[in-house]
Design a protein around this motif. Structure first.
Motif, PDB file in Angstrom:
ATOM      1  N   ARG A 265       0.841  -1.213   0.000  1.00 35.94           N
ATOM      2  CA  ARG A 265       0.000   0.000   0.000  1.00 35.94           C
ATOM      3  C   ARG A 265       0.868   1.252   0.000  1.00 35.94           C
ATOM      4  O   ARG A 265       0.583   2.218  -0.694  1.00 35.94           O
ATOM      5  N   HIS A 268       2.247   1.674  -3.389  1.00 35.43           N
ATOM      6  CA  HIS A 268       1.203   2.169  -4.300  1.00 35.43           C
ATOM      7  C   HIS A 268       1.046   3.679  -4.158  1.00 35.43           C
ATOM      8  O   HIS A 268       0.911   4.405  -5.154  1.00 35.43           O
ATOM      9  N   THR A 269       1.086   4.178  -2.928  1.00 40.92           N
ATOM     10  CA  THR A 269       0.959   5.623  -2.694  1.00 40.92           C
ATOM     11  C   THR A 269       2.145   6.386  -3.300  1.00 40.92           C
ATOM     12  O   THR A 269       1.972   7.441  -3.908  1.00 40.92           O
ATOM     13  N   THR A 320      -3.794  -6.618  -5.750  1.00 42.68           N
ATOM     14  CA  THR A 320      -5.102  -6.015  -6.014  1.00 42.68           C
ATOM     15  C   THR A 320      -5.613  -5.320  -4.751  1.00 42.68           C
ATOM     16  O   THR A 320      -6.108  -4.195  -4.809  1.00 42.68           O
ATOM     17  N   ASP A 321      -5.450  -5.968  -3.600  1.00 43.93           N
ATOM     18  CA  ASP A 321      -5.864  -5.359  -2.324  1.00 43.93           C
ATOM     19  C   ASP A 321      -5.107  -4.058  -2.060  1.00 43.93           C
ATOM     20  O   ASP A 321      -5.635  -3.150  -1.420  1.00 43.93           O
ATOM     21  N   ALA A 322      -3.867  -3.989  -2.529  1.00 43.81           N
ATOM     22  CA  ALA A 322      -3.063  -2.783  -2.304  1.00 43.81           C
ATOM     23  C   ALA A 322      -3.377  -1.695  -3.326  1.00 43.81           C
ATOM     24  O   ALA A 322      -2.813  -0.605  -3.259  1.00 43.81           O
ATOM     25  N   GLY A 323      -4.236  -2.000  -4.309  1.00 44.58           N
ATOM     26  CA  GLY A 323      -4.640  -0.980  -5.271  1.00 44.58           C
ATOM     27  C   GLY A 323      -4.050  -1.130  -6.662  1.00 44.58           C
ATOM     28  O   GLY A 323      -4.360  -0.359  -7.569  1.00 44.58           O
ATOM     29  N   PHE A 324      -3.174  -2.125  -6.858  1.00 38.87           N
ATOM     30  CA  PHE A 324      -2.583  -2.317  -8.190  1.00 38.87           C
ATOM     31  C   PHE A 324      -3.572  -3.050  -9.107  1.00 38.87           C
ATOM     32  O   PHE A 324      -4.510  -3.688  -8.644  1.00 38.87           O
ATOM     33  N   ARG A 325      -3.328  -2.946 -10.438  1.00 35.17           N
ATOM     34  CA  ARG A 325      -4.205  -3.591 -11.418  1.00 35.17           C
ATOM     35  C   ARG A 325      -3.345  -4.254 -12.497  1.00 35.17           C
ATOM     36  O   ARG A 325      -2.119  -4.120 -12.488  1.00 35.17           O
ATOM     37  N   LYS A 343      -0.024   0.655 -11.517  1.00 39.32           N
ATOM     38  CA  LYS A 343      -0.858   1.559 -10.720  1.00 39.32           C
ATOM     39  C   LYS A 343      -1.898   2.197 -11.642  1.00 39.32           C
ATOM     40  O   LYS A 343      -1.527   2.763 -12.653  1.00 39.32           O
TER      41      LYS A 343
END
Ligand code: SAM
Length: 343
Positions: A265, A268-269, A320-325, A343
């Motif tokens: 996470r 990702h930020t 995916t939970d951390a926001g990546f795709r 991201k």
């Protein structure tokens, strides 16, 4: 063919496995493969014993085992065995070869082997055996791994040697040329980072690792005209600098799920929009029925860390939970695989 129930051939071979490993490890530690590489001619046991400072009887038995497992060649002249190296030993076992596994072998022999001596307790307790093996707290994984300067150097040598044989496959698993700034988080000695810099010369590659590791990397693993930069930091406690691509090579498998999710996470930020993360790990099959080497790595993680090896779906879910795709998985067919997410 004879069944294993008539006679347990395969079982007996497995039971002997530790002896085979230790024979190769010991030959490495004695410097046998370096001697055979440097020697212009084949050598008899007495000559090897004299040059390595060993007993003649001991080295002869060891050499004969290495001949049997096809790591050393032999030719008998007038009843005397003359030993010489094989191409495989010269390439992978001699210290000076660029593809040398020497440091990996030393670490396995001197650190992993004693830890595996406590595998029974590791399985019973479900946790690492740093306390029982080395008298160090089991929660502080890297305090145990880096318990002395010598151990830090040995561990960094181990990390370094893998990428000499697996690095190219990892950095070319995906086309990473669009990522102009790359940070290898926990990049250790910089071996994988250098492979990245070689493959993508128009990108900047920085290794971020703990201060003591960065200092040791610069002192012992730096190269002339080095293509990479180093930055001291702490990916759990400190800032993660912005970048286009983050590398996490053999990081996720060290830690518990919550820590990995927190780390991803944070990445990702920090990540530039359109950037990504590349994970390098040994992937289990989805049903966990192999590969055997990866199952063994996972047992190793039990004995030494708080993590484990996973199948691809685990990484996909974490990312995916951390926001990546757009998670893509590439199995290289060798020891380590690659996963890219955006991201
Ligand atoms: N990525 C390297 C490779 O694959 O060869 C090294 C992998 S090693 C298993 C884990 C690395 O994470 C070590 O270099 C260690 O020093 C680093 N590390 C552990 N905790 C860290 C932290 N809190 N911040 C930054 N690096 C850390």
């Amino acid at each position: 063919s004879q069944s294993e129930l008539d006679y347990p051939f395969k079982l007996l071979e497995y039971l002997n496995g530790f002896r085979i490993s230790k024979a190769i490890f010991s030959a490495c530690e004695l410097g046998l493969f370096d001697l055979l590489l440097q020697s212009q001619k084949s050598l008899n046991a007495a000559e090897v014993a004299q040059k390595l400072g060993t007993s003649e009887d001991g080295i002869e038995r060891l050499l004969d085992v290495l001949v049997a497992i096809e790591i050393v060649d032999v030719e008998v002249v007038h009843g005397t065995a003359h030993y010489s190296s094989t191409d495989v030993a010269n390439l992978y076992l001699a210290k000076t070869s660029p593809k040398s596994l020497h440091d990996l072998i030393i670490y396995n022999s001197q650190t992993i082997y004693p830890l595996w001596n406590n595998l029974v307790d590791a399985v019973r307790d479900g946790k690492n055996q740093n306390e029982k093996t080395f008298g160090l707290p089991s929660e502080e994984i890297f305090s145990a791994i880096y318990r002395s300067e010598e151990e830090m150097l040995k561990f960094m040598g181990l990390m370094n040697s893998t990428w000499a044989i697996d690095g190219h496959d990892i950095v070319t698993a995906f086309d990473l040329s669009r990522f102009k700034s790359i940070i290898d988080l926990g990049g250790c000695s910089g071996a994988l980072a250098r492979e990245l810099a070689k493959e993508y010369p128009s990108s900047t590659v920085t290794v971020l690792d703990l201060p003591a590791v960065v200092q040791t990397a610069q002192q012992h693993f730096a190269q002339q005209d080095d293509t990479i930069a180093f930055q001291e930091g702490d990916f759990f406690e400190g800032e993660i600098p912005p970048a286009d691509l983050y590398i996490l090579a053999r990081i996720i498998h060290d830690w518990k799920e919550e820590k990995n999710l927190k780390l991803l996470r944070k990445i990702h930020t920090a990540c530039h929009p359109g950037g990504g993360v590349l994970i390098a790990e040994a992937l289990l099959f989805e049903n966990r029925r192999g590969p055997t080497t990866v199952q063994m790595f996972s047992l190793n993680m039990l004995v030494q860390t708080e993590g484990k090896e996973h199948p691809p779906s685990h990484y996909t879910r974490l990312l995916t939970d951390a926001g990546f795709r757009d998670v893509q998985v590439c199995r290289t067919g060798k020891s380590y695989d690659a996963i890219l997410a955006l991201k």
